[in-house]
Design an enzyme around this catalytic site. Structure first.
Site, short mmCIF file in Angstrom:
data_model
loop_
_atom_site.label_atom_id
_atom_site.label_comp_id
_atom_site.label_asym_id
_atom_site.label_seq_id
_atom_site.Cartn_x
_atom_site.Cartn_y
_atom_site.Cartn_z
N ASP A 164 -0.26 10.57 15.47
CA ASP A 164 0.30 9.23 15.62
C ASP A 164 0.37 8.23 15.89
O ASP A 164 -0.09 7.79 17.02
CB ASP A 164 1.92 9.98 16.39
CG ASP A 164 2.99 8.92 16.42
OD1 ASP A 164 3.89 8.58 15.44
OD2 ASP A 164 2.71 7.82 18.21
N GLU A 219 -1.84 8.19 11.35
CA GLU A 219 -0.76 7.11 11.00
C GLU A 219 -0.64 6.07 11.00
O GLU A 219 -0.80 5.54 12.08
CB GLU A 219 0.22 7.85 11.43
CG GLU A 219 1.67 7.52 11.57
CD GLU A 219 2.32 5.99 11.87
OE1 GLU A 219 2.34 4.94 11.66
OE2 GLU A 219 2.59 6.17 13.76
N ASP A 231 10.78 8.47 11.20
CA ASP A 231 10.80 7.59 10.86
C ASP A 231 11.85 6.81 10.26
O ASP A 231 12.44 5.42 11.06
CB ASP A 231 10.06 6.47 11.93
CG ASP A 231 9.12 7.06 13.20
OD1 ASP A 231 10.40 7.52 14.21
OD2 ASP A 231 7.82 7.09 13.71
#
Length: 513
Positions: free
Chosen positions: A302, A349, A402
């Protein structure tokens, strides 16, 4: 003489994102037991390689898995009560006390209910000779680097009404050795209970990974870059974070204004003391990554750009609009991880404001980045998120945790962007989600991923998270009745057509049940 047929090594794979909490169960939240195995069966039958989920650490503020109470521990709410009953640690009548909604997680009720179960399980485990006692003792011994501090942290936290560690008495807050020894003595039973809960969590997770791999499915986990200020990690390792003399964060992490938020995102997590981490060759990071890779097959990192440079916000600032980019030693860190494990099984990411430095770091490590198809339809044919601009070394996504669902996203498109989407895809967009799935699956991307919400064609009501909004996230769940088989048959067909089926599954399809 006919040429010998050769089978090239498989690089094209696909999978589905579904967080564990969103699985069906009668205990108010998904868990690592029966429903997870049934979900693996569905993925296997649909010839999917990957099951992706969010971090499995104990959720903290806002029930967010990205604000966990520990970067190492597992979330007790994800333990399967039914599997503990099969182990003899719970009785079937223990499981009949409450009923829960089947479409949303009521986190407060679930936590209260499951904490009562874990107390019963601990009483039975320690009151009699258990056949898994030796395994428990071995687990405790092998995880001393984090488990002792975490179990003590949770025992103290419970004894003080779950208040944040910054509000503890000075001896406990500042980890005075005498105060900690007294707490260990007074809370010995509670500490052992938390050690047992972690053992049971990781025992179930290990069994689930074995079940998945046996059925040709691999687990794709998630590594948050930052940790919560109210975590055992910051309490136990204050020197590894940029804290003031009162052990409060000097700076907090987040991102400046972007696609998701006009004022940016202020996460509140303390920044790392990178020089201190470098001095012991990133031991905390390497232990964290090594532990995670013991239970999953691959990891999405992330906010990867934070390993190149991270947005640093003054702790006193109420928003993320004002801050500065501070460099991080990402290459040194991941080179150390490479020495430990070899090839890096990661997806970076790399969304948001990506600089040449971030691209260089990802390139030097050879990591695939992410391409979210929803970001491509702004009318610019050169947009990197359009399918024709994909590269092979990437993971293509229809949606993420998200973003809105594909159906919800399309419904909110403006006239020009909607028209461009229909012209680009040569469809009437009546099934926007499946249009995106087909784009991802047919692309050159090595990895193609979608969400269960998109497989089911669900709208914004099933969105899992809205960045920048603290409440109302992470609660969506799927009902068993909504898992229509024809949707998975359709996914299997696309997977076959575009050469993404696991080769082992093609040669020897597993039995199910």
């Amino acid at each position: 003489m006919p040429l010998k047929k050769t089978v090239p090594p498989q690089t094209r794979t696909s999978g589905v994102f579904l967080h564990v909490t969103s699985l069906p169960s009668r205990f108010g939240i998904g868990d690592l037991g029966r429903a997870a195995r049934a979900w693996i069966d569905r993925l296997s039958q649909a010839k999917q390689t990957w099951w992706q989920f969010l971090p499995l650490n104990p959720a903290g503020a806002g029930n967010s898995p990205y604000h966990a109470l520990s970067a190492f521990a597992g979330d007790p709410n994800l333990i399967s009560p039914e599997d503990l009953a099969a182990d003899g640690l719970l009785h079937l009548e223990d499981l009949e006390a409450e009923t829960f909604p089947d479409d949303r997680v009521d986190f407060a009720r679930v936590t209260q209910f499951k904490n009562r179960l874990w107390l019963l399980a601990a009483q039975r485990f320690f009151a009699a000779s258990s056949p898994i006692r030796a395994q428990f003792d071995q687990f405790v011994a092998e995880n001393l680097n984090w488990l002792g501090d975490f179990a003590l942290f949770m025992a103290i936290k419970e004894s003080r009404g779950t208040e944040a560690w910054h509000k503890w008495e000075p001896g406990l807050e500042l980890r005075d050795p005498g105060a900690l020894d007294r707490a260990r003595h007074l809370l010995a039973a509670e500490i052992r209970r938390h050690e047992l809960i972690q053992f049971l969590f990781f025992r179930q997770l290990r069994a689930l990974k074995q079940y998945a791999n046996k059925h040709w499915v691999k687990l794709l986990g998630d590594l948050p870059i930052f940790v919560s200020d109210n975590s055992a990690d910051v309490w136990a390792n204050p020197d590894l974070f940029l804290l003031d003399e009162d052990r409060r964060p000097k700076f907090v992490a987040g991102v400046p204004p972007d696609y998701f938020s006009k004022t940016g995102q202020r996460w509140g997590s303390p920044h790392y003391n990178w020089p201190a981490m470098e001095r012991d060759d990133f031991a905390w990071w390497r232990a964290r990554i090594g532990q995670l890779l013991g239970y999953v097959d691959r990891v999405r990192i992330d906010h990867f750009r934070g390993f190149s440079a991270a947005w640093q916000i003054a702790a006193s600032s109420p928003t993320a609009e004002k801050g500065r980019w501070v460099k991080a030693p990402g290459l040194k860190l991941f080179r150390g991880v490479q020495r430990d494990i070899g090839a890096l099984p990661f997806i970076a990411e790399d969304l948001g404001l990506i600089t040449p430095g971030v691209r260089r770091l990802r390139g030097r490590l050879g990591l695939p980045g992410m391409r979210v198809l929803q970001f491509g339809f702004n009318g610019d044919p050169a947009n990197q998120f359009l399918q024709h601009n994909f590269v092979t070394n990437c993971a293509a996504y229809t949606s993420t945790h998200d973003t809105d669902t594909a159906a919800g996203w399309y419904a909110a498109l403006g006239k020009e962007d909607g028209d461009f989407f229909r012209r680009y895809t040569n469809t009437d967009a009546k099934e926007a989600a499946w249009t995106l799935i087909r784009l991802a699956w047919s692309s050159v991307a090595d990895t193609a991923m979608t969400t269960l919400q998109d497989v089911l064609g669900l709208g914004s009501e099933s969105r899992l998270n809205t960045p920048g909004i603290a409440r109302g996230n992470w609660a969506w769940r799927v009902r068993t009745a909504d898992l229509a088989q024809e949707r998975f048959d359709r996914l299997r067909e696309l997977t076959d057509v575009f050469g993404r089926a696991p080769k082992a599954a093609e040669e020897n399809e597993p039995s199910h049940g």
